[in-house]
Design a protein around this motif. Structure first.
Motif, PDB file in Angstrom:
ATOM      1  N   TRP A   1      -1.869   4.758  -9.360  1.00 48.42           N
ATOM      2  CA  TRP A   1      -2.983   3.710  -9.120  1.00 48.42           C
ATOM      3  C   TRP A   1      -3.209   3.220 -10.616  1.00 48.42           C
ATOM      4  CZ3 TRP A   1      -4.553   0.002  -6.718  1.00 48.42           C
ATOM      5  CH2 TRP A   1      -5.881  -0.293  -6.905  1.00 48.42           C
TER       6      TRP A   1
ATOM      7  N   ARG B   1      -1.846  -1.123  -3.358  1.00 50.49           N
ATOM      8  CA  ARG B   1      -3.013  -0.184  -3.328  1.00 50.49           C
ATOM      9  C   ARG B   1      -2.288   1.129  -3.299  1.00 50.49           C
ATOM     10  NH1 ARG B   1      -6.870  -2.200   1.323  1.00 50.49           N
ATOM     11  NH2 ARG B   1      -5.071  -2.210   2.706  1.00 50.49           N
TER      12      ARG B   1
ATOM     13  N   ARG C   1      -8.247  -6.120   1.692  1.00 46.58           N
ATOM     14  CA  ARG C   1      -6.992  -5.932   0.502  1.00 46.58           C
ATOM     15  C   ARG C   1      -8.099  -5.695  -0.686  1.00 46.58           C
ATOM     16  NH1 ARG C   1      -2.403  -5.920   2.357  1.00 46.58           N
ATOM     17  NH2 ARG C   1      -1.656  -7.108   4.001  1.00 46.58           N
TER      18      ARG C   1
ATOM     19  N   SER D   1      -3.170  -0.793 -10.383  1.00 48.92           N
ATOM     20  CA  SER D   1      -4.572  -1.512 -10.114  1.00 48.92           C
ATOM     21  C   SER D   1      -4.431  -2.932 -10.729  1.00 48.92           C
ATOM     22  CB  SER D   1      -5.768  -0.831 -10.819  1.00 48.92           C
ATOM     23  OG  SER D   1      -5.443  -0.447 -11.984  1.00 48.92           O
TER      24      SER D   1
ATOM     25  N   HIS E   1       0.851  -1.219  -0.078  1.00 44.98           N
ATOM     26  CA  HIS E   1       0.097   0.052  -0.213  1.00 44.98           C
ATOM     27  C   HIS E   1       1.039   1.207   0.000  1.00 44.98           C
ATOM     28  CE1 HIS E   1      -4.141   1.580   1.611  1.00 44.98           C
ATOM     29  NE2 HIS E   1      -3.475   2.431   0.721  1.00 44.98           N
TER      30      HIS E   1
ATOM     31  N   THR F   1      -3.414   5.527  -2.017  1.00 42.01           N
ATOM     32  CA  THR F   1      -4.247   6.501  -1.580  1.00 42.01           C
ATOM     33  C   THR F   1      -3.357   7.579  -1.340  1.00 42.01           C
ATOM     34  OG1 THR F   1      -5.318   4.640  -0.276  1.00 42.01           O
ATOM     35  CG2 THR F   1      -5.594   6.922   0.735  1.00 42.01           C
TER      36      THR F   1
ATOM     37  N   ASN G   1      -9.808  -0.331  -2.388  1.00 45.62           N
ATOM     38  CA  ASN G   1      -8.875   0.717  -2.441  1.00 45.62           C
ATOM     39  C   ASN G   1      -9.344   2.027  -2.311  1.00 45.62           C
ATOM     40  OD1 ASN G   1      -5.865   1.431  -3.563  1.00 45.62           O
ATOM     41  ND2 ASN G   1      -7.124   2.842  -4.518  1.00 45.62           N
TER      42      ASN G   1
ATOM     43  N   ASN H   1      -9.065   5.592  -2.828  1.00 43.95           N
ATOM     44  CA  ASN H   1      -8.227   6.542  -3.753  1.00 43.95           C
ATOM     45  C   ASN H   1      -7.818   7.671  -3.142  1.00 43.95           C
ATOM     46  OD1 ASN H   1      -9.056   4.756  -5.749  1.00 43.95           O
ATOM     47  ND2 ASN H   1     -10.418   5.890  -6.643  1.00 43.95           N
TER      48      ASN H   1
END
Length: 257
Positions: free
Chosen positions: A170, A179, A231, A174, A136, A181, A234, A236
């Protein structure tokens, strides 16, 4: 599906010696996660280590130094080398002067920290998470990346870069198991304004006078929330403001009568 157990996380945090970074390090460590705490102030890294013991691995280097960044990441010992969260948080704002009066050194420092240092962090850490097919990547953006305000010229532009970069990363990742953020806070009372005003405490305090501003702990909770989602989820972007903050009205500069 249940939330992720934070005890399964190893979190690498840049800018971990103050503000949002320090609060996030404490939030994860208090929940049992391992934390690689990156910063430039050895005494603050030592304080984190004293507080949480073996859960903290302190790393003292400047993210603006490409060689130091890559060397430090490459040297991580087990089990910290198996990090599965990277919080590219190191950043700052300097000055509030209008564009034509701004200090070029301030601009340079913001670009080198908020953009270049962030890019070094991502490029040094991301390949390992992609190879493990789990991870992540979290960024510290700002509402300034969406909403312009006077004096935020280069700072706001760097945060707009972070926002768009996070979305583009991302797009690349993807389906990879990694992930992405972007955390985008508004008014948050940390050392942010003290740094912005070159240590002028009284000027910094005026920014928050009469306002119940968010805290580093508030933002750390948002990071923790995003990273402990199942998991297959996601997040964003998380954009937040103090409840007393809002969007500025459009201005009209009128000619004198």
């Amino acid at each position: 599906m249940s939330m992720l157990d934070p005890r399964t996380l190893t979190v690498l945090i840049t800018g971990a010696t103050s503000g949002i970074g320090a609060a996030t390090a404490r939030r994860f460590a208090s929940a049992g996660a391992r934390v690689v705490a990156v910063g430039r102030r050895a005494e603050r890294l030592a304080a984190l280590t004293a507080e949480f013991g073996d859960l903290i691995l302190p790393l003292e280097f400047d993210v603006r130094d490409e060689a130091a960044t890559f060397a430090a990441i490459a040297s991580l010992p087990a089990p910290f080398d198996a990090y599965n969260v990277v919080f590219a948080n190191a950043g700052l704002a300097l000055g509030l002067e209008p564009t034509h009066e701004a200090d070029l050194d301030d601009w340079r420092t913001m670009v080198e920290t908020n953009i270049t240092g962030m890019l070094y962090t991502v490029r040094a850490t991301l390949p390992a998470m992609v190879a493990r097919k789990q991870g992540h990547l979290v960024f510290t953006g700002s509402v300034a990346g969406d909403f312009a305000y006077p004096g935020a010229n280069v700072y706001g532009a760097t945060k707009a870069f972070v926002k768009q970069f996070s979305l583009n990363v991302w797009a690349d990742l993807s389906g990879s198991g990694v992930r992405v953020t972007n955390i985008e806070p508004g008014l948050t009372e940390t050392e942010f304004s003290v740094v912005r005003f070159a240590g002028d405490q009284s000027r910094a305090e005026k920014i928050y006078t009469g306002v119940d501003a968010m805290t580093g702990e508030d933002i750390a909770e948002q990071v923790f929330f995003a990273c402990t989602q199942p998991r297959h989820v996601n997040i964003n972007r998380i954009q937040s403001m103090a409840a007393q903050q809002g969007f500025a009205a459009l201005t009209v500069k009128r000619n004198p009568a």
